[in-house]
Write a protein that holds these residues in place. Sequence first.
Motif, mmCIF file in Angstrom:
data_model
loop_
_atom_site.group_PDB
_atom_site.id
_atom_site.type_symbol
_atom_site.label_atom_id
_atom_site.label_comp_id
_atom_site.label_asym_id
_atom_site.label_seq_id
_atom_site.Cartn_x
_atom_site.Cartn_y
_atom_site.Cartn_z
ATOM 1 N N CYS A 255 0.844 -1.201 0.000
ATOM 2 C CA CYS A 255 0.000 0.000 0.000
ATOM 3 C C CYS A 255 0.879 1.251 0.000
ATOM 4 C CB CYS A 255 -0.904 -0.016 1.230
ATOM 5 S SG CYS A 255 -1.843 1.513 1.485
ATOM 6 N N TYR A 256 0.610 2.148 -0.940
ATOM 7 C CA TYR A 256 1.371 3.386 -1.060
ATOM 8 C C TYR A 256 0.501 4.640 -1.000
ATOM 9 C CZ TYR A 256 5.662 0.926 -2.426
ATOM 10 O OH TYR A 256 6.785 0.135 -2.431
ATOM 11 N N GLU A 257 -0.798 4.487 -1.183
ATOM 12 C CA GLU A 257 -1.678 5.651 -1.284
ATOM 13 C C GLU A 257 -2.828 5.548 -0.283
ATOM 14 O OE1 GLU A 257 -1.178 8.249 -3.066
ATOM 15 O OE2 GLU A 257 0.466 7.532 -4.335
ATOM 16 N N GLN B 246 -6.051 3.705 -1.218
ATOM 17 C CA GLN B 246 -6.084 2.241 -1.243
ATOM 18 C C GLN B 246 -6.695 1.660 0.029
ATOM 19 O OE1 GLN B 246 -1.815 1.925 -2.160
ATOM 20 N NE2 GLN B 246 -2.373 0.824 -4.034
ATOM 21 N N ILE C 25 7.529 4.724 1.011
ATOM 22 C CA ILE C 25 6.803 5.965 0.706
ATOM 23 C C ILE C 25 7.731 7.155 0.896
ATOM 24 C CG2 ILE C 25 4.940 7.495 1.474
ATOM 25 C CD1 ILE C 25 3.325 4.933 2.120
ATOM 26 N N ARG D 196 8.176 11.663 -0.378
ATOM 27 C CA ARG D 196 6.956 12.075 0.315
ATOM 28 C C ARG D 196 7.175 11.985 1.819
ATOM 29 N NH1 ARG D 196 3.301 7.636 -2.252
ATOM 30 N NH2 ARG D 196 1.636 8.554 -0.988
ATOM 31 N N GLU E 280 1.657 10.676 5.578
ATOM 32 C CA GLU E 280 0.781 9.839 4.753
ATOM 33 C C GLU E 280 0.136 8.731 5.586
ATOM 34 O OE1 GLU E 280 0.105 10.060 1.144
ATOM 35 O OE2 GLU E 280 0.697 12.043 1.822
#
Length: 226
Positions: free
Chosen positions: A114-116, A119, A138, A143, A148
């Motif tokens: 998972c990066y976003e 998601q 990440i 970023r 995040e």
Amino acid sequence: MALRLLLDSADPSAWAEWLPSGLFRGVTTNPTLLRRAAQPCNLEHLAGLTARALELGVQELHLQAWGTDLLACGRALAKLAPGRIWVKLPVTRAGAAAAGALIAEGCPITFTACYEPAQVLLASALGADYIAPYLGRISDQGRDGHAELTRMQRIVETLNREDPDGPAAAPLRLLVASLRSPSDLARLAAEGLDTFTISPAIAEALFAVEPTLAAAAQFERDAAGT
């Protein structure tokens, strides 16, 4: 929710070292970790690793499905120890399709890679138990990984909040992965994140606090009168 720590390793010797400590609820693995630990990524070998993990008392063993038929692989992994295996799947269309079928069959699922923040919505909609964001990776993208993941946690808290006019939503948890230092744990815990998978190296570092070690040594010297 209470703190959960899982050991991120496919090395049975690391399991034998750390699982008896009582710190870890279970183990997370993937094909990359298996390769690094010189462990074959096939069902026969994973059956043996599963048996060893159960001997060491794991409550959860997260094994990642692979190949062109993720559903069939996930079913085979789940059968290695029903109720103790969490099938890991990437947050892709193929992974989501396999997850939907496995969840309908009662198999617990962990989404990985998972990066976003968006998601997290997919994992919640499908009813997964966990989704694993990659903190370090990440951050490697330039970023703010901590920001995040804090955002993802706020989304999880909102999605899990009980509806006063209906049943509670599925209790999705962020399973934070790709941690680089003990300070990552403390910083994210202060923001409400409570589930982490950490490497044996991070576990070792948690105990390598020099002032604490020095104080413990002084206690021993004083007890011996030296």
